[in-house]
Write an enzyme that holds these catalytic residues in place. Structure first.
Site, PDB file in Angstrom:
ATOM      1  N   ASP A  21       0.860  -1.175   0.000  1.00 53.83           N
ATOM      2  CA  ASP A  21       0.000   0.000   0.000  1.00 53.83           C
ATOM      3  C   ASP A  21       0.907   1.239   0.000  1.00 53.83           C
ATOM      4  O   ASP A  21       2.132   1.150   0.118  1.00 53.83           O
ATOM      5  CB  ASP A  21      -0.953  -0.015   1.207  1.00 53.83           C
ATOM      6  CG  ASP A  21      -2.186   0.860   0.961  1.00 53.83           C
ATOM      7  OD1 ASP A  21      -2.137   1.711   0.051  1.00 53.83           O
ATOM      8  OD2 ASP A  21      -3.188   0.712   1.682  1.00 53.83           O
TER       9      ASP A  21
HETATM   10  C1  BGC Z   1      -5.034   3.175   0.389  1.00 55.50           C
HETATM   11  C2  BGC Z   1      -5.298   2.190  -0.716  1.00 55.50           C
HETATM   12  C3  BGC Z   1      -5.242   2.861  -2.045  1.00 55.50           C
HETATM   13  C4  BGC Z   1      -3.890   3.531  -2.200  1.00 55.50           C
HETATM   14  C5  BGC Z   1      -3.680   4.226  -3.527  1.00 55.50           C
HETATM   15  C6  BGC Z   1      -3.775   3.954   0.135  1.00 55.50           C
HETATM   16  O1  BGC Z   1      -3.570   4.964   1.070  1.00 55.50           O
HETATM   17  O2  BGC Z   1      -4.958   2.507   1.616  1.00 55.50           O
HETATM   18  O3  BGC Z   1      -6.537   1.571  -0.513  1.00 55.50           O
HETATM   19  O4  BGC Z   1      -5.482   1.952  -3.071  1.00 55.50           O
HETATM   20  O5  BGC Z   1      -3.735   4.497  -1.171  1.00 55.50           O
HETATM   21  O6  BGC Z   1      -4.388   5.376  -3.636  1.00 55.50           O
END
Ligand code: BGC
Length: 730
Positions: free
Chosen positions: A303
């Protein structure tokens, strides 16, 4: 550096292996005889990847493991452009606030495909969560339709729109089982039940990837967040979680397994720490379970900044250490890369092996091949104008939004609005609110949202006055209240999960008019509604319904759509009950499930939702009361529409394993069917339960079918139903 000998080898290899197919002209179809067609695809993928790997430098390999993002004013800076040219960017994350034009996207792709040494295409990723330009209701809302077919169609629409704009990869579905409504991200998943998350997650994977994921209207899916993110202590996301092995395997993992079985191409790790190991360094979960046991062939992405978080978690000493921990755990790509460049040092230090890097590269290339990016790296035709918010897409969004609205209370049958109604007042903070697209709006625009007021007005008969004030002749008040989109979503947790106090005061102030009140709640999470049930005759949970908010709401209020949605997450009586969910394990003191000052049961349970008609359940039949260990059991009941309107009913099947080698939940959902019944009509609804679906993990965590007694219910929600029993015999 390439010396002359190497260059000759590269040229030779490119010619022999047909890798020139990676270099079509912008916008042209690649007619190369070496191109991968569906027929030669499967067996050539592996050879292609092997040959590419032999040609790649370490920098190029690490480049494939990198995802850069375009946050900020300038889309891509010169450093990134140079990195792409050097073949050192595997993926670009497109930020919704800064979305590329198709030309810009093709330009970056061209740098990779036509200007980098090996021409490996970039995979463009974006958070397509519940719609791209046409915004559908939030995922939690969608699950309340109990209609995987609708959810799959919604994902198809989102994929079509996103792919048209150049997105190759959607960061969804989120299948984090969530039992704590304080957690803001409960809105992004499919509720409190593992089985439902598995079903809806698989439906989204199918809707995104389709039968041929290389088609121009498909995108790769990403199952997230692996794993146990929903168990964040106190509902405060990105915190630690304590998850027993049993709960991990019984509750949090099954939706991911289902996604892998459905062919999900990617998986994203979570932010939480699982029993002392951050999810992004969770070797057991990623390598042992996901990749080995489930046979996942795609790649795992971290993530956002999650590799960096390993420093903050306090398990990595420095950046190189964080990078090696994540890669060794099985995280193939770093989102928003900063640390994976350090893998070069880790390799030199011997903390990572080149084989581990190669495996990660191989997985990423595999996904790129599967997506058809080598053959079709560019968006060739701009058909966004025809697709975005097209009548067909709006129709799907409207149907889904209406189907996800849950009717929780309807005293005196105040709804649907009757034909004799002459004057409707639509009031409250959400009456004219356009910010009802949830937390992940993607490229959705406020101006495209039909507000509650506008939708009700435009769908009402022309004999009805729709006003934004309460008049002397107002027949019914539609009070639109709820929580704004920044109250839920990532890092948006609430300690108080009631409707904001000033809105409750407003609702109280409406009592003086002595008119029937319909409370329409716009919410991301299950709320504590105990302080408003007495203040309105009807309560309709609208969630954040998306682009078609007002039209869908009108469909429900006027009865053009007879609600059938049912809750997929319990609505508590108080935040003090949290977590409260239907499938709790039985305890040694079953009567202990309560407080001195409150019942242990939620205000509105899992599976609950009203219709404008009524259904009666009768004549439960269980084919036989003893079944062999490898048998199946047919069960059925008669459902009768006893009201005066036609409607759908979601019929649910629950079981309870009475005595086993480990304790079991008091109820487990094992099936459901949505059936349509005309007023007065009866149908016998049958389920076939196989003993495989009753398997449990024994003390050694092996799946076993244990002989013994079961209770079974065919039910309209998790607290009611016709109860029977059967036994599995050796
Ligand atoms: C979130 C994810 C997301 C990613 C990209 C993260 O902060 O937890 O769910 O896909 O950002 O935007």
């Amino acid at each position: 550096m390439l010396n002359n000998r190497n260059i000759q080898f590269v040229i030779l290899a490119i010619t022999i292996l047909g890798l020139s197919s990676c270099k079509p002209q912008s916008g042209e179809k690649n007619e190369d005889k070496f191109a991968l067609t569906p027929l030669n695809y499967a067996h050539k993928i592996s050879a292609k990847i092997d040959s590419l790997l032999t040609l790649m430098t370490l920098e190029e390999k690490l480049g494939q493991l990198s995802q850069l993002n375009n946050a900020g004013d300038k889309h891509i800076d010169s450093v990134t452009i140079n990195a792409i040219r050097k073949g050192e960017v595997g993926s670009l994350l497109i930020n919704r606030r800064n979305f590329y034009s198709i030309e810009e996207r093709n330009f970056y792709q061209k740098l990779a495909v036509e200007e980098s040494r090996l021409g490996i295409p970039i995979i463009f990723g974006h958070d397509v969560i519940h719609g791209f330009r046409t915004i559908f209701p939030t995922s939690l809302a969608q699950s309340c339709t109990w209609s995987p077919d609708l959810v799959e169609k919604g994902a198809e629409v989102a994929a079509r729109e996103a792919a048209a704009q150049g997105v190759d990869w959607a960061f969804a579905p989120m299948v984090d089982v969530a039992r704590d409504p304080r957690w803001g991200r409960i809105a992004e998943g499919y509720g409190e039940d593992s089985y439902l998350n598995a079903i809806f997650g698989a439906a989204v994977v199918q809707g995104y990837q389709g039968a041929d994921m290389s088609a121009t209207d498909r995108v790769a899916a990403c199952m997230k967040h692996y794993v146990g993110y929903g168990a964040a202590v106190g509902g405060r996301g990105k915190q630690f979680t304590d998850i027993s092995k049993r709960t991990l395997h019984e509750v949090y993992l099954p939706p991911f397994k289902a996604g892998v079985e459905q062919g999900a191409l990617t998986v994203m790790t979570a932010f939480n720490d699982i029993n002392g190991t951050p999810a992004t360094a969770y070797t057991y979960g990623i390598r042992e379970v996901l990749k080995k046991e489930y046979g996942f062939k795609g790649f795992v992405v971290s993530d956002w900044d999650a590799v960096k978080h390993l420093l903050w978690h306090g398990i990595a000493a420095d950046t190189t250490d964080a990078a090696q921990l994540a890669l060794n755990a099985g995280v193939d790509m770093e989102m928003k890369t900063i640390f994976y460049k350090k893998l070069k040092e880790a390799l030199a230090e011997g903390t990572v092996a080149i084989e581990t890097i190669d495996d990660a590269v191989r997985r990423i290339l595999y996904v790129k091949y599967k997506l058809g990016l080598f053959n079709r790296p560019y968006v060739k035709k701009d058909n966004t104008k025809e697709l975005f918010l097209s009548a067909a897409h709006r129709k799907e969004a409207r149907e889904m939004a209406a189907a996800s609205m849950v009717l929780l209370q309807n005293n005196n049958n105040v709804l649907p609005v009757t034909a004799t109604t002459k004057s409707i007042a639509v009031v409250g903070a959400f009456a004219n609110e356009r910010d009802v697209m949830g937390w992940w709006k993607s490229t959705g625009k406020f101006e495209d949202v039909i507000t509650a007021f506008d939708g009700i007005k435009s769908n009402a008969s022309n004999k009805v006055a729709v006003t934004d004030k309460i008049m002397a002749d107002t027949d019914i008040i539609i009070a639109c209240l709820g929580e704004p989109s920044h109250y839920f979503g990532e890092s948006r947790h609430r300690a108080d999960i009631t409707i904001p106090a000033e809105q409750v005061e407003f609702l109280k102030s409406l009592q003086k008019h002595n008119k029937p009140i319909v409370l329409v709640v716009f919410n991301g999470r299950p709320l504590d509604l105990s302080n408003v049930t007495e203040l309105a005759q009807s309560i309709l949970i609208a969630w954040h319904p998306g682009s078609e908010t007002g039209n869908a709401l009108a469909d429900v209020l006027f009865g053009y759509h007879n609600p059938y949605a049912k809750l997929t997450a319990s609505f508590p009586r108080s935040v003090g009950q949290v977590p409260v969910y239907y499938s709790r394990r039985n305890s040694g003191n079953p009567n202990g499930n309560k407080y001195v000052d409150l019942s242990g049961e939620p205000l509105f349970p899992f599976g609950f939702g009203l219709s404008y008609t009524t259904f009666e359940y009768s004549a439960l039949e269980i084919e036989k009361n003893k079944i062999p260990v490898n048998g199946t059991l047919k069960l059925s009941a008669i459902i009768t529409n006893t009201g005066d309107k036609d409607g759908y009913e979601v019929v649910q099947l629950y079981v309870r394993d009475l005595v086993g080698s480990t304790t079991r939940p008091v109820k487990e959902l094992k099936g459901f069917q949505k059936i349509r019944l005309k007023s007065g009509e009866s149908k016998r609804v049958s389920f076939t339960l196989s003993t495989k679906e009753l398997a449990v993990l024994n003390k050694n965590f092996e799946p076993v079918i244990e002989p013994g007694g079961f209770h079974v219910w065919i039910a309209s929600n998790s607290t009611e139903g016709l109860q029977g029993e059967f036994e599995i015999v050796e």
